[in-house]
Design an enzyme around this catalytic site. Structure first.
Site, PDB file in Angstrom:
ATOM      1  N   HIS A  20       2.988  -2.572  15.461  1.00 40.11           N
ATOM      2  CA  HIS A  20       2.301  -1.036  15.340  1.00 40.11           C
ATOM      3  C   HIS A  20       1.135  -1.182  15.185  1.00 40.11           C
ATOM      4  O   HIS A  20       0.537  -0.185  14.645  1.00 40.11           O
ATOM      5  CB  HIS A  20       2.907  -0.535  13.906  1.00 40.11           C
ATOM      6  CG  HIS A  20       2.588  -1.039  12.444  1.00 40.11           C
ATOM      7  ND1 HIS A  20       2.282  -2.529  12.076  1.00 40.11           N
ATOM      8  CD2 HIS A  20       1.888  -0.169  11.757  1.00 40.11           C
ATOM      9  CE1 HIS A  20       1.427  -2.349  11.090  1.00 40.11           C
ATOM     10  NE2 HIS A  20       1.421  -0.966  10.634  1.00 40.11           N
ATOM     11  N   HIS A  54       0.324 -10.934  15.720  1.00 38.56           N
ATOM     12  CA  HIS A  54      -0.066  -9.704  15.251  1.00 38.56           C
ATOM     13  C   HIS A  54      -1.226 -10.000  14.048  1.00 38.56           C
ATOM     14  O   HIS A  54      -1.141 -11.015  13.328  1.00 38.56           O
ATOM     15  CB  HIS A  54       1.195  -9.137  14.249  1.00 38.56           C
ATOM     16  CG  HIS A  54       0.807  -7.859  13.513  1.00 38.56           C
ATOM     17  ND1 HIS A  54      -0.192  -6.817  13.795  1.00 38.56           N
ATOM     18  CD2 HIS A  54       1.627  -7.142  12.604  1.00 38.56           C
ATOM     19  CE1 HIS A  54      -0.102  -5.762  13.348  1.00 38.56           C
ATOM     20  NE2 HIS A  54       0.983  -5.966  12.386  1.00 38.56           N
ATOM     21  N   HIS A  68       0.879  -1.154  -0.034  1.00 42.82           N
ATOM     22  CA  HIS A  68      -0.089   0.061   0.011  1.00 42.82           C
ATOM     23  C   HIS A  68       0.794   1.217  -0.037  1.00 42.82           C
ATOM     24  O   HIS A  68       0.731   2.285   1.032  1.00 42.82           O
ATOM     25  CB  HIS A  68      -1.076   0.014   1.222  1.00 42.82           C
ATOM     26  CG  HIS A  68      -0.614  -0.700   2.505  1.00 42.82           C
ATOM     27  ND1 HIS A  68      -0.900  -2.025   2.675  1.00 42.82           N
ATOM     28  CD2 HIS A  68       0.139  -0.290   3.611  1.00 42.82           C
ATOM     29  CE1 HIS A  68      -0.431  -2.226   3.777  1.00 42.82           C
ATOM     30  NE2 HIS A  68       0.037  -1.274   4.450  1.00 42.82           N
ATOM     31  N   GLU A  84      -2.319  -8.314  11.468  1.00 46.36           N
ATOM     32  CA  GLU A  84      -2.187  -7.840  10.087  1.00 46.36           C
ATOM     33  C   GLU A  84      -2.299  -8.855   9.254  1.00 46.36           C
ATOM     34  O   GLU A  84      -1.586 -10.062   9.669  1.00 46.36           O
ATOM     35  CB  GLU A  84      -1.005  -6.825  10.052  1.00 46.36           C
ATOM     36  CG  GLU A  84      -1.052  -5.987   8.925  1.00 46.36           C
ATOM     37  CD  GLU A  84      -0.171  -4.830   8.974  1.00 46.36           C
ATOM     38  OE1 GLU A  84       0.579  -4.579   9.813  1.00 46.36           O
ATOM     39  OE2 GLU A  84      -0.469  -3.823   8.008  1.00 46.36           O
ATOM     40  N   ASP A 110       6.601  -7.057  14.480  1.00 46.34           N
ATOM     41  CA  ASP A 110       7.022  -5.641  13.539  1.00 46.34           C
ATOM     42  C   ASP A 110       8.176  -5.238  14.099  1.00 46.34           C
ATOM     43  O   ASP A 110       9.197  -4.560  13.232  1.00 46.34           O
ATOM     44  CB  ASP A 110       5.975  -4.606  13.510  1.00 46.34           C
ATOM     45  CG  ASP A 110       4.921  -5.095  12.535  1.00 46.34           C
ATOM     46  OD1 ASP A 110       5.260  -5.345  11.482  1.00 46.34           O
ATOM     47  OD2 ASP A 110       3.645  -4.852  12.782  1.00 46.34           O
ATOM     48  N   TYR A 154      12.136   0.372   6.946  1.00 39.66           N
ATOM     49  CA  TYR A 154      10.720  -0.069   7.751  1.00 39.66           C
ATOM     50  C   TYR A 154      10.391   0.624   8.970  1.00 39.66           C
ATOM     51  O   TYR A 154       9.103   0.865   9.238  1.00 39.66           O
ATOM     52  CB  TYR A 154      11.185  -1.542   8.062  1.00 39.66           C
ATOM     53  CG  TYR A 154      10.217  -2.623   8.599  1.00 39.66           C
ATOM     54  CD1 TYR A 154       9.429  -3.343   7.665  1.00 39.66           C
ATOM     55  CD2 TYR A 154       9.809  -2.800   9.858  1.00 39.66           C
ATOM     56  CE1 TYR A 154       8.546  -4.408   8.149  1.00 39.66           C
ATOM     57  CE2 TYR A 154       8.717  -3.395  10.277  1.00 39.66           C
ATOM     58  CZ  TYR A 154       8.170  -4.427   9.409  1.00 39.66           C
ATOM     59  OH  TYR A 154       7.184  -5.064   9.936  1.00 39.66           O
ATOM     60  N   ASP A 205      -1.056 -10.033   6.548  1.00 43.61           N
ATOM     61  CA  ASP A 205       0.197 -10.672   5.882  1.00 43.61           C
ATOM     62  C   ASP A 205       0.706 -11.519   7.063  1.00 43.61           C
ATOM     63  O   ASP A 205       1.634 -12.486   6.566  1.00 43.61           O
ATOM     64  CB  ASP A 205       1.405  -9.670   5.443  1.00 43.61           C
ATOM     65  CG  ASP A 205       1.585  -8.506   6.491  1.00 43.61           C
ATOM     66  OD1 ASP A 205       1.013  -8.372   7.352  1.00 43.61           O
ATOM     67  OD2 ASP A 205       2.897  -7.891   6.300  1.00 43.61           O
ATOM     68  N   HIS A 256       9.246 -10.265   9.473  1.00 39.12           N
ATOM     69  CA  HIS A 256       9.670  -9.957   8.245  1.00 39.12           C
ATOM     70  C   HIS A 256      11.345  -9.867   8.066  1.00 39.12           C
ATOM     71  O   HIS A 256      11.636  -9.166   9.051  1.00 39.12           O
ATOM     72  CB  HIS A 256       9.327  -8.239   7.547  1.00 39.12           C
ATOM     73  CG  HIS A 256       7.826  -8.281   7.285  1.00 39.12           C
ATOM     74  ND1 HIS A 256       7.023  -9.061   6.228  1.00 39.12           N
ATOM     75  CD2 HIS A 256       6.936  -7.649   7.976  1.00 39.12           C
ATOM     76  CE1 HIS A 256       5.851  -8.717   6.264  1.00 39.12           C
ATOM     77  NE2 HIS A 256       5.683  -7.955   7.371  1.00 39.12           N
TER      78      HIS A 256
HETATM   79 FE   FE2 Z   1       3.841  -7.186   8.247  1.00 40.54          FE
HETATM   80 FE   FE2 Z   2       2.335  -4.584  11.161  1.00 43.62          FE
END
Ligand code: FE2
Ligand code: FE2
Length: 392
Positions: free
Chosen positions: A143, A76, A22, A78, A162, A190, A80, A221
């Site tokens: 986050h 998390h 995004h 999120e 994260d 990041y 992904d 990640h």
């Molecule tokens: Fe992520």
């Molecule tokens: Fe995140």
């Protein structure tokens, strides 16, 4: 599959070709890190974005029958990281889904809209796996409100979600198997694009991390840290304290090269004071790269002409992004050209920079149509003034 320690494995997916989250451009791709712990109880930490589920599954199957997994830990919400949750749970009939109370359970429930075998944890909760145990430390707003750290004892592996992540696809899974300048570059990008708005939460997570003294930090990640842990912790300390270097950036957009000429004169003024500076046009530089560079930069001058009584759309987008990231503690300046009407973009730029947390110079440097030699000299003086503040 990569072995991290006896019975602890990386089983995630590498997304070599991903170039966009995004608007955050991921020039080096990314990984979705998932970890498997095999003890008397078996735990899978996080999943991968759903198109990569088969890659995760193949790696898990090399080590264990997925039906034997006891816990799926979601650090998390999120997508992904939680995106393959339904597919994983379908193969793990006895697994409980471990998440942080309230935001974790509510978030997963709303995303996946199915009956979930939830087991909630909070600060200091411990899950015994046999010889090992996992302790949980929520890191709200690092986050999202649902992020948490999980610490595996006695192996001293910190699964950090994260925190300490990088969007970096690589063949080596550890920091010491990759080019450290690339790893730090991506860790900084990041931080700047994802974590920058939350310095207080970072300071708290950093304190917790130092107290836990992990041997390996395994983020959501990018590569895992084991050879350069002090380096990334020091960097997070500097970034969360908002420490910058005495350098400046000039970012502009232009219609007929007038604001561009002004930008070049501002750069000249900064150079005249002996201060390092870089120039970015929004036509050719990407906002997520600009913000990454801004992470350690003390001053930002922004220039834009007016279009139909507004900022140029690219500049409006850049400033909206900057306002969200709130890079506090930096010095700002604004300039731009305008046409037949009296309105300029300078006031709007100043307002947005102030809302982004910058301390903005008073100057209202706007020129009609094209700058004269005198007006270009005024741009140089603005650059000099900004550079003097950077040095001061
Ligand atoms: Fe992520
Ligand atoms: Fe995140």
């Amino acid at each position: 599959m990569t072995r991290i320690a006896e019975g602890v494995f990386w089983v995630g997916a590498t997304d070599w070709t991903r170039r966009d989250f995004h608007g955050y451009t991921t020039r080096r791709g990314t990984t979705y890190n998932s970890y498997l712990i095999l003890d008397e109880k078996k735990a899978l930490i996080d999943t991968v974005q759903s198109p990569h589920f088969q890659e995760l599954l193949a790696r898990v199957k090399e080590l264990v029958d997925p039906g034997e997994i006891d816990y799926l830990v979601s650090l998390h919400v999120e997508p992904d990281h939680s995106g393959s949750l339904s597919q994983v749970l379908a193969l793990c009939p006895r697994a409980q889904l471990v998440t942080v109370e309230r935001h974790g359970e509510q978030g997963l429930q709303k995303y996946y809209q199915q009956k979930l075998p939830l087991m909630t944890v909070k600060e200091g909760s411990t899950l015994s796996l046999g010889k090992r145990s996992l302790s949980f430390f929520p890191t709200p707003m690092l986050h999202w409100p649902d992020n948490m750290l999980a610490f595996l004892s006695p192996d001293a592996i910190l699964f950090s979600s994260d925190a300490f992540g990088q969007h970096l696809a690589s063949s080596g899974r550890f920091d010491d198997q990759a080019d450290m300048s690339v790893v730090m570059d991506e860790a900084a990008k990041y931080y700047a694009n994802i974590i920058l708005p939350f310095p207080t939460q970072v300071a708290r997570a950093l304190e917790k991390t130092r107290a836990l003294n992990p041997k390996v930090i395994a983020p959501a990640h990018g590569v895992m840290w084991r050879g350069h842990i002090p380096q990334i912790l020091d960097a997070y300390g500097r970034w969360s304290r908002g420490e910058t270097r005495p350098r400046a950036m000039v970012v502009y957009d232009t219609m007929w090269h007038s604001t561009e000429a002004m930008a070049l004169a501002v750069v000249e003024g900064i150079e005249n004071e002996g201060v390092e500076v870089s120039l970015h046009s929004l036509a050719t530089s990407d906002s997520s790269d600009i913000v990454a560079e801004l992470l350690e930069t003390r001053a930002l001058a922004v220039g834009c002409p007016i279009l139909n009584n507004n900022l140029l759309p690219r500049m409006a987008g850049f400033l909206a992004y900057l306002k969200g990231l709130r890079p506090r503690g930096r010095i700002g300046a604004a300039f731009g050209s305008f046409g037949w009407g009296g309105a300029t973009a300078v006031k709007a730029i100043k307002e947005d920079l102030t809302l982004a947390g910058l301390e903005v110079l008073e100057d209202e440097l706007a020129v009609r149509f094209a700058p004269t030699q005198e007006e270009l000299q005024a741009c140089r003086l603005l650059g000099q003034k900004l550079a003097q503040r950077v040095k001061g």
